[in-house]
Design a protein around this motif. Sequence first.
Motif, PDB file in Angstrom:
ATOM      1  N   HIS A   1      48.944 -36.497  -1.732  1.00 16.23           N
ATOM      2  CA  HIS A   1      47.918 -37.508  -1.967  1.00 16.23           C
ATOM      3  C   HIS A   1      47.382 -38.065  -0.651  1.00 16.23           C
ATOM      4  O   HIS A   1      46.180 -38.281  -0.494  1.00 16.23           O
ATOM      5  CB  HIS A   1      48.516 -38.634  -2.828  1.00 16.23           C
ATOM      6  CG  HIS A   1      47.507 -39.583  -3.389  1.00 16.23           C
ATOM      7  ND1 HIS A   1      47.093 -40.712  -2.719  1.00 16.23           N
ATOM      8  CD2 HIS A   1      46.816 -39.569  -4.546  1.00 16.23           C
ATOM      9  CE1 HIS A   1      46.205 -41.357  -3.445  1.00 16.23           C
ATOM     10  NE2 HIS A   1      46.014 -40.689  -4.557  1.00 16.23           N
ATOM     11  N   SER A   2      48.284 -38.268   0.289  1.00 14.08           N
ATOM     12  CA  SER A   2      47.893 -38.863   1.577  1.00 14.08           C
ATOM     13  C   SER A   2      46.895 -37.997   2.314  1.00 14.08           C
ATOM     14  O   SER A   2      46.066 -38.495   3.053  1.00 14.08           O
ATOM     15  CB  SER A   2      49.115 -39.042   2.482  1.00 14.08           C
ATOM     16  OG  SER A   2      50.051 -39.865   1.883  1.00 14.08           O
ATOM     17  N   ASP A   3      47.002 -36.694   2.140  1.00 17.12           N
ATOM     18  CA  ASP A   3      46.080 -35.802   2.842  1.00 17.12           C
ATOM     19  C   ASP A   3      44.876 -35.443   1.977  1.00 17.12           C
ATOM     20  O   ASP A   3      44.168 -34.489   2.276  1.00 17.12           O
ATOM     21  CB  ASP A   3      46.817 -34.551   3.321  1.00 17.12           C
ATOM     22  CG  ASP A   3      47.626 -34.831   4.581  1.00 17.12           C
ATOM     23  OD1 ASP A   3      48.528 -34.051   4.911  1.00 17.12           O
ATOM     24  OD2 ASP A   3      47.353 -35.860   5.231  1.00 17.12           O
ATOM     25  N   GLY A   4      44.695 -36.191   0.919  1.00 13.38           N
ATOM     26  CA  GLY A   4      43.457 -36.071   0.154  1.00 13.38           C
ATOM     27  C   GLY A   4      43.494 -35.109  -1.012  1.00 13.38           C
ATOM     28  O   GLY A   4      42.476 -34.906  -1.670  1.00 13.38           O
TER      29      GLY A   4
END
Lengths: 564, 479
Positions: A100-103
Amino acid sequence: MTEVQNVTANQHPGTTSREELISANEVILAMVKAAKGLRMYLPNNPVLIGFLEDLHAKMGEHVGSFGDFRLAVEQFALRYKGCDVYENQDPRESIALRLHSDGIRVLTFTQGLEQRELSGFLGIVGFAGPIHQDDDVVTQLWERNLPHISCLLAEDLAGDQEEDQAATAPQQNAISHVYAALAGQLHPPAPPMAKHLLMLTGEEAAWLRKAKQAEGHRNHLDDVVNIVCAVLAGARDAVIFRDFVEIMGKLTANMFLAGEFGHALRLVRFQHKLLNLISLTPDQQQQVKKSLAGVLSERTTQVLQETLDGGDSISHEELKELLQIFGLPSLRAICELLGRVEKLKMRKVIIEVLVELGRNNPEVFSPFLADPRWYLVRNVVLILSMLDTPIALEMIVGLISHKELRIRREVLSFLERSSDPKAKTYILKFLRDDSSVLRIKALQILTRERHPSALKLALSVSAGDDFKARDMAEKKAVFEAIGELGSQEMVPLFREMLLKKQWFKRGIDKDAAICAVAGLMKMNNAAAKQLLEEARGQRSLEIRGIIEQAILANAATVNGRAQA
Amino acid sequence: MALEMHPNRLNEELARLGKALIAQLFVLFKTSFNYSEGHAAIDQPISNLLKVVQEILRRNQEATLRAQGGSLLLGELRLKPDIASLEAGRFVLEEMKRHLVGGISFGAGVTADDLLRFVYAFRDQDAVASTDAYANLLLRMQQRMVANIEVEVQGVERVVDLENLKTVKLQETRRNPGLLYKKALRAMDEVIDNARTGQTLRLRGAKRVVQQMIDLLSNQQVGLLGLTAMRSRDSRTQNHAVNVCILSLVMGSRLGMSKFHLCELGMAALLHDIGKAEISPEILDKPGELTPIERQTLENHPVFGVRKIMMCKGLDAMSSRIITGVFEHHLLADFSGYPRCPSKRLSLFGRIISIADSYDGLTSSRANGRTRLPPDQAVAAMLREAGKAYDQGLLKLFINCVGKYGIGSLLLLDSNELAVVVKNNPVTWENPRVRIIADSHGREVDGEAVDLAHARPHRTIAAVLSPHLFNLDVSRYFT
């Protein structure tokens, strides 16, 4: 915190079957297990291989039965068809958070997925490893080439609106401008071009193939080094020159640190050549010198030492050349290097270079003689001793009373080797050294050199109040010196020591006997032998044994000489 | 200077500072909750935070804390939490979320006073988040005259509903060359901004875009090539960089390069003119001829670029490839170009980018006294230099990729219709496939795609035009 959610009947919305959700759950369970396995086991570990095979099998079964395995990625959770199948709130461990953090917002696994793809995937998202600053999960997944794993990103979800607006606006105004402008600005097309002229010949195709292959084998570091050298060689602008000198200096240091010694040497050689260019201004020469001087830092020196002791990345000739180029501005670092390197042959090379550097001006080593690191000082003394000049002698004798024994020992060794007559006089000072080893050695040297004051000093030492407290080895050494230097004249002294009984003691003092025998052995003349024979009849078995051994040793020496 | 064989060392240092920033912010927030403004207890946390901010700024980095996807970032560097920083990170994230704040930026002149005013403006917010939270925060900051600190609004996070999600459509959207082209422009804007301010160059965004372009090469190559008709208005927009990247990738793909090498080629091509970030727009955009000094400055841009990469990026496998492209792209195959250094090595990357750069330059730029040529004349001009400035085989390969009439070119047909070239004809160059966009009366139409070789009625090309001169968007014809 549950990593894998257990799906219950209440959780499946829509028309998704229970079997499908259970299957999805099993896939996630297997995925989590495999991810943990990757952290714990080496790649060839059968347990890990088992986990991956299990995951691959379960994924294959699911995709075969229910179609693509698609997950919605939320901040700490993964959802399959509306149901949470994974949740982990720990930011250090959560696969969902990492994605999620990397999109990444949607993850899809499709038919044909291979085990190596799963392994590659988990290797990236399964745990937080070091990631290069220009990479993230998305770029890394791409590089792993995983054709059956795809993802949608947050930016993909936002894109459709932008596209819609742009695509539909009319362009009549622009088109009208075109026609208006055409009135005066026609560009007729270029003359026809026969297409066969643009067909690649066999030679050209071969050249392209070769160029492509060669590109794959290019050494990138080589290219960068070439470029930096080319820029410096052609630089006319003072600022560019200054900046690239700085770049080259840091690049050189970094090459050392990375173990790229070939490139490092090349850069050093280049800078050396640059220094000799007559077109360089004095200021520019200073810049290059400063850059070279900065290469051998604490870190690079350590790496260099490890390399010199560890392998054969640098030959002796290359090391010598390198150090010669670094020269006097890097003297401290080179001395430091000498202090650390253990391999004998490499030390020899370093010493050679240092001797060369200091030959015309030994005073360059002066600052190092006061260094708190004893090994550095010792090495400098060694270098100075090899120079063996009056100036070097003067510099060294200041260390006679140095607190470090190993340095004093080195000084004494130098004085011993030195051809300067003044050197022997300084050895006398070592007779009062704190270390008995050095006192012994000093006495031995003086004896060997037949120094005029040696006998007197030896006798004085033996008569001193503290002589009895000294260790046996030193006592022996003193009387050996007395024996060797005094010869016939010392026989009465030895007689007294061997034959005269002490007051209040039953027999002869054993220590005195040992010392006397030692002295007589050194004397090695008829009188000495006679005295030994005379002392043979001692009551003490121990002393008798010592004397017998001495006599036998003498006889053996005589026989040996006779045979020779 | 960031020249490191292991650029991650710089990253680690920034990560440490980022975590320190979070920790100090956490302490400051907590202290502000417990003590009112003016209490001495707040002084030390403010001083500590200020030190960290100044340390970050001293390294020429953005002192901006951003919340993104559940993580905190210092500038663009994601800060991975560890045991020590877990609680502080969570708290700061929550606080930012409550205020609908997506980022907090500390400017170069920030003082202790600014931090004091800011933290109490931040504190005075209702416990429950409201839709006006951000606006209210801005108002309070204004009222307290907080200077040198800015807050960004939180981005809207779409929750994915896979049931209704038309993933197929989205996959197609992702493959839209036009959108990707815009993304590339934005990525390059960020890189150039970094370059101009001397900050560490972060290329992750650019790398992602290049990778996506490579993915499109297999089935959207025509669309990508069509977009290279887009042109920069001036030196501040990055169309040229993106065009050269696309053209280079197409050539590399035609040569059969692996994905990995294509990525390196794409990055080198995208950044080939990064040295121009150090040249003033007055020179870059000067319409007339350059003076000798200006010309010399311009011709130094490859060297400036090498310097920029080495100082602001560090050395690794990717950056070394970029450096090669940056340095070599004006050398030319016969080394008659610049910079004039005693270098006689030219990599395949350098040769490819050189051709792509020349073509795009010939067809676009009117700066510095140059004449912009239509694509067919640019191709002819380059062919005259085949075997000299350009490798003959490589140039042929390039022309086979773009065609005589570059894809995306605007044509006036002899029927007075306007058309856009959408594909080259594999059999004959002179008759590409075109899409009619205006009829013979000059009215915009959503016309058919026509193969000029077989068009009925027969049409020929009367003139070749540059669409961007008229602000005509040709990208829509390739989606």
